[in-house]
Design a protein around this motif. Structure first.
Motif, PDB file in Angstrom:
ATOM      1  N   GLU A 105       0.852  -1.187   0.000  1.00 61.60           N
ATOM      2  CA  GLU A 105       0.000   0.000   0.000  1.00 61.60           C
ATOM      3  C   GLU A 105       0.890   1.240   0.000  1.00 61.60           C
ATOM      4  O   GLU A 105       1.681   1.429   0.919  1.00 61.60           O
ATOM      5  CB  GLU A 105      -0.914   0.003   1.216  1.00 61.60           C
ATOM      6  N   LEU A 106       0.764   2.054  -1.044  1.00 62.37           N
ATOM      7  CA  LEU A 106       1.577   3.266  -1.169  1.00 62.37           C
ATOM      8  C   LEU A 106       0.688   4.492  -1.011  1.00 62.37           C
ATOM      9  O   LEU A 106      -0.367   4.590  -1.644  1.00 62.37           O
ATOM     10  CB  LEU A 106       2.277   3.326  -2.535  1.00 62.37           C
ATOM     11  N   GLU A 107       1.115   5.412  -0.165  1.00 66.18           N
ATOM     12  CA  GLU A 107       0.376   6.657   0.040  1.00 66.18           C
ATOM     13  C   GLU A 107       1.358   7.803   0.248  1.00 66.18           C
ATOM     14  O   GLU A 107       2.197   7.761   1.148  1.00 66.18           O
ATOM     15  CB  GLU A 107      -0.561   6.548   1.238  1.00 66.18           C
ATOM     16  N   VAL A 108       1.243   8.822  -0.580  1.00 71.56           N
ATOM     17  CA  VAL A 108       2.101  10.011  -0.446  1.00 71.56           C
ATOM     18  C   VAL A 108       1.700  10.743   0.823  1.00 71.56           C
ATOM     19  O   VAL A 108       0.510  10.992   1.071  1.00 71.56           O
ATOM     20  CB  VAL A 108       1.955  10.920  -1.681  1.00 71.56           C
ATOM     21  N   THR A 109       2.686  11.088   1.651  1.00 72.61           N
ATOM     22  CA  THR A 109       2.403  11.661   2.971  1.00 72.61           C
ATOM     23  C   THR A 109       2.472  13.177   3.017  1.00 72.61           C
ATOM     24  O   THR A 109       1.999  13.791   3.975  1.00 72.61           O
ATOM     25  CB  THR A 109       3.388  11.092   3.998  1.00 72.61           C
ATOM     26  N   GLU A 110       3.056  13.796   2.019  1.00 65.75           N
ATOM     27  CA  GLU A 110       3.098  15.263   1.958  1.00 65.75           C
ATOM     28  C   GLU A 110       3.110  15.701   0.508  1.00 65.75           C
ATOM     29  O   GLU A 110       3.419  14.927  -0.389  1.00 65.75           O
ATOM     30  CB  GLU A 110       4.319  15.809   2.698  1.00 65.75           C
ATOM     31  N   SER A 111       2.734  16.938   0.300  1.00 59.53           N
ATOM     32  CA  SER A 111       2.627  17.443  -1.073  1.00 59.53           C
ATOM     33  C   SER A 111       3.974  17.347  -1.791  1.00 59.53           C
ATOM     34  O   SER A 111       4.988  17.834  -1.280  1.00 59.53           O
ATOM     35  CB  SER A 111       2.145  18.896  -1.059  1.00 59.53           C
ATOM     36  N   VAL A 133      10.835  16.114  -9.542  1.00 58.63           N
ATOM     37  CA  VAL A 133       9.758  16.117  -8.546  1.00 58.63           C
ATOM     38  C   VAL A 133      10.154  15.182  -7.419  1.00 58.63           C
ATOM     39  O   VAL A 133      10.462  14.006  -7.649  1.00 58.63           O
ATOM     40  CB  VAL A 133       8.411  15.667  -9.154  1.00 58.63           C
ATOM     41  N   ALA A 134      10.182  15.699  -6.180  1.00 64.06           N
ATOM     42  CA  ALA A 134      10.511  14.902  -5.002  1.00 64.06           C
ATOM     43  C   ALA A 134       9.222  14.439  -4.336  1.00 64.06           C
ATOM     44  O   ALA A 134       8.304  15.244  -4.102  1.00 64.06           O
ATOM     45  CB  ALA A 134      11.350  15.708  -4.020  1.00 64.06           C
ATOM     46  N   VAL A 135       9.162  13.133  -4.037  1.00 63.87           N
ATOM     47  CA  VAL A 135       7.957  12.540  -3.452  1.00 63.87           C
ATOM     48  C   VAL A 135       8.345  11.725  -2.229  1.00 63.87           C
ATOM     49  O   VAL A 135       9.292  10.934  -2.268  1.00 63.87           O
ATOM     50  CB  VAL A 135       7.228  11.621  -4.466  1.00 63.87           C
ATOM     51  N   LYS A 136       7.601  11.940  -1.143  1.00 67.21           N
ATOM     52  CA  LYS A 136       7.800  11.165   0.077  1.00 67.21           C
ATOM     53  C   LYS A 136       6.511  10.393   0.351  1.00 67.21           C
ATOM     54  O   LYS A 136       5.424  10.974   0.376  1.00 67.21           O
ATOM     55  CB  LYS A 136       8.127  12.079   1.248  1.00 67.21           C
ATOM     56  N   ALA A 137       6.633   9.076   0.530  1.00 69.79           N
ATOM     57  CA  ALA A 137       5.447   8.238   0.672  1.00 69.79           C
ATOM     58  C   ALA A 137       5.637   7.206   1.768  1.00 69.79           C
ATOM     59  O   ALA A 137       6.766   6.859   2.157  1.00 69.79           O
ATOM     60  CB  ALA A 137       5.133   7.536  -0.650  1.00 69.79           C
ATOM     61  N   LEU A 138       4.499   6.715   2.256  1.00 69.34           N
ATOM     62  CA  LEU A 138       4.481   5.635   3.232  1.00 69.34           C
ATOM     63  C   LEU A 138       4.158   4.340   2.502  1.00 69.34           C
ATOM     64  O   LEU A 138       3.223   4.275   1.706  1.00 69.34           O
ATOM     65  CB  LEU A 138       3.423   5.914   4.300  1.00 69.34           C
ATOM     66  N   MET A 174       9.310   5.826   1.968  1.00 72.61           N
ATOM     67  CA  MET A 174       9.946   5.810   0.644  1.00 72.61           C
ATOM     68  C   MET A 174      10.184   7.250   0.184  1.00 72.61           C
ATOM     69  O   MET A 174       9.269   8.067   0.197  1.00 72.61           O
ATOM     70  CB  MET A 174       9.038   5.083  -0.365  1.00 72.61           C
ATOM     71  N   GLU A 175      11.398   7.545  -0.192  1.00 73.28           N
ATOM     72  CA  GLU A 175      11.742   8.858  -0.748  1.00 73.28           C
ATOM     73  C   GLU A 175      12.197   8.656  -2.187  1.00 73.28           C
ATOM     74  O   GLU A 175      13.124   7.880  -2.446  1.00 73.28           O
ATOM     75  CB  GLU A 175      12.844   9.530   0.081  1.00 73.28           C
ATOM     76  N   THR A 176      11.536   9.330  -3.095  1.00 75.31           N
ATOM     77  CA  THR A 176      11.857   9.173  -4.513  1.00 75.31           C
ATOM     78  C   THR A 176      12.022  10.534  -5.167  1.00 75.31           C
ATOM     79  O   THR A 176      11.475  11.541  -4.700  1.00 75.31           O
ATOM     80  CB  THR A 176      10.750   8.394  -5.260  1.00 75.31           C
ATOM     81  N   LYS A 177      12.756  10.532  -6.236  1.00 76.25           N
ATOM     82  CA  LYS A 177      12.893  11.738  -7.060  1.00 76.25           C
ATOM     83  C   LYS A 177      12.689  11.334  -8.518  1.00 76.25           C
ATOM     84  O   LYS A 177      13.311  10.404  -9.018  1.00 76.25           O
ATOM     85  CB  LYS A 177      14.254  12.404  -6.869  1.00 76.25           C
ATOM     86  N   LYS A 200      14.791   5.471  -2.374  1.00 78.27           N
ATOM     87  CA  LYS A 200      15.350   5.060  -1.090  1.00 78.27           C
ATOM     88  C   LYS A 200      14.216   4.685  -0.154  1.00 78.27           C
ATOM     89  O   LYS A 200      13.187   5.369  -0.106  1.00 78.27           O
ATOM     90  CB  LYS A 200      16.181   6.185  -0.480  1.00 78.27           C
ATOM     91  N   ILE A 201      14.381   3.595   0.582  1.00 78.68           N
ATOM     92  CA  ILE A 201      13.402   3.212   1.596  1.00 78.68           C
ATOM     93  C   ILE A 201      14.125   3.002   2.916  1.00 78.68           C
ATOM     94  O   ILE A 201      15.297   2.607   2.962  1.00 78.68           O
ATOM     95  CB  ILE A 201      12.637   1.922   1.223  1.00 78.68           C
TER      96      ILE A 201
END
Length: 485
Positions: A327-333, A345-350, A370-373, A395-396
């Motif tokens: 289950e992936l959910e982005v935690t901040e904009s 685009v930088a994305v931080k997700a749970l 999870m931190e992705t770019k 990166k996780i």
């Protein structure tokens, strides 16, 4: 106290400066040169539709009536369309000619004659200035038109048995006809600008829905800025969630700077344009997904079962055969960054690892961050802007302990591959629909060139008319009539 005053005086100019535009459009003289041809065609059609009232009167023994006046030919030889600083546009016609045809009925003593007269107006000069402003809705409009039309001379050629006799009243008739024609040119052009061209400008989106979740605000922040070589427009360029239109992201991005004039049109978009779109989708809870069953590769599923074998055995050995899910959910904009080297685009997700026992509630095995770019490639096609994403960094790490983070290292590669195969195509399939830029119907970008700058991008392009001005206007007005029925 002194420090507070100094801080206030420093911040005051920033507050007074107002919101910086996230979207800017510049039309150059090259674009105006192309628009001149379409404008000339449009003006010719408008002048061809001029109607003249019936003329009747007496001159000595002559009694005459002139009606059914029709403009049969327009020869606008010297036409110019250019920018007028601090005003708008100037449209000029010089040393041109108009050919007319009208019906005569003349009584001279006991002779009665009916026939047609061919007349020509020469030395036709028209000066029209259009003032461009921002209206209350934030749309560019023509607010006022200054028009001056002058016909230097007019000639009439009579046919029929009394043609020579009529020649001596030709000056009288053509003088009256010239006066009437002068009186009809400017009202016709005023109607063309204030009604017809403004209806064309109505096709430019101001505040409209992008899809079922977000909308875009392209309202002008101020009146267009006109110089000798360009017309510049500052748009808000802000996305918003449809369910909560007032909850928007503040704009602290830099103001894009357009210095080029080589192309017909330039579109500049700041980081805020993209950030507000990402923020609106985030608030609409669009950045959630579940990867299980057919969307998860067998190798990744086996690796997850191996990694969490001990956890499953401790919780319930019966869960070993249950389907496993991510289950992936982005935690901040998400945040967009634009540099001269490109956009990202930088994305931080749970990421939750979950077991799905049939007929029972899901059981969570682990939770990690999870931190992705993503690399973001901006593409312009027609009048729609799209963004294509490509995973760049991944990166996780565990939300529980550093030791568990070390245990997750073997998952880095497979999870990255899973994102590339399962998630990135979904994102690109959605973003390829694009968003329309504030451009009128019937016009498209061609030969686009995208350049990246620190804090913003610029799309330089030439213009292509897919439909004529009159066709777009008639389509717009017929649509309004259909909606009113």
């Amino acid at each position: 106290m002194a420090a507070f005053i100094v801080s206030f005086l420093f911040l005051l100019p920033l507050t007074m400066a107002g919101t910086p535009p996230a979207c800017k459009i510049r039309f150059t003289s090259k674009g105006l040169e192309m628009l001149k041809y379409e404008t000339q065609r449009f003006v010719e059609e408008e002048l061809s539709n001029i109607t003249m009232p019936e003329m009747a009167g007496k001159e000595g023994r002559f009694q005459y009536t002139i009606n059914n006046v029709r403009i049969t030919e327009l020869n606008l030889t010297h036409v110019d369309l250019r920018f007028q600083p601090d005003l708008g546009l100037l449209f000029e016609v010089e040393n041109s000619s108009i050919t007319l045809n009208f019906q005569r009925r003349i009584l001279y003593w006991f002779f009665y004659d009916v026939g047609f007269i061919n007349a020509s107006a020469e030395g036709v000069n028209i000066y029209t200035a259009l003032k461009m402003v921002k209206d209350e809705a934030g749309r560019m409009k023509i607010s006022n038109i200054t028009c001056d039309a002058y016909i230097a001379k007019m000639k009439a050629k009579f046919s029929g048995t009394l043609g020579r006799v009529y020649d001596f009243v030709a000056t009288f008739l053509t003088t009256g006809m010239r006066f009437l024609l002068n009186q009809r040119i400017c009202p016709s052009l005023n109607h063309a600008g204030l009604v017809l061209i403004n209806s064309l400008l109505d096709t430019i989106p101001v505040r409209s829905e992008v899809d079922d979740y977000i909308g875009i605000d392209y309202s002008l922040l101020n009146d267009p800025v006109i110089t000798d070589s360009s017309l510049d427009m500052d748009f808000r360029g802000m996305f918003y969630e449809l369910k909560n239109e007032n909850d928007t992201l503040p704009n602290y991005a830099i103001n894009p700077v357009v210095t080029e004039y080589d192309k017909m049109v330039y579109l500049a978009l700041s980081e805020y344009f993209f950030d507000s779109g990402l923020d609106a989708y985030f608030k609409a809870e669009m950045f959630k997904t579940e990867i299980s069953n057919g969307r998860m590769s067998k190798d990744l599923e086996m690796l997850l079962r191996t990694t969490y074998f001990a956890t499953i055995m401790v919780l319930n050995p019966a869960l070993m055969e249950a389907p496993i899910s991510l289950e992936l959910e982005v935690t901040e904009s998400p945040k967009c960054t634009i540099k001269s080297t490109g956009a990202s685009v930088a994305v931080k997700a749970l990421v939750n690892v979950v077991v799905l026992p049939p007929g029972k509630p899901p059981v969570q095995l682990s939770s990690m961050t999870m931190e992705t770019k993503f690399n973001a490639k901006v593409v312009m096609k027609g009048k729609r802007l799209t963004v294509l994403m490509d995973l760049r960094r991944f990166k996780i790490f565990s939300n529980k302990s550093a030791l568990e983070s070390l245990a997750l290292i073997p998952l880095q590669g497979p999870l990255k591959t899973m994102l590339q195969i399962s998630v990135v195509p979904l994102i690109n399939n959605y973003t390829k629909r694009g968003v329309q830029i504030p451009l009128a119907e019937g016009m498209d970008f061609i030969e686009e060139v995208v350049t990246y700058h620190n804090g913003y991008i610029i799309v330089g392009a030439n213009l292509h008319f897919t439909r004529g001005l009159r066709e777009v206007i008639q389509s717009k007005m017929s649509g309004e009539m259909d909606n009113s029925v």
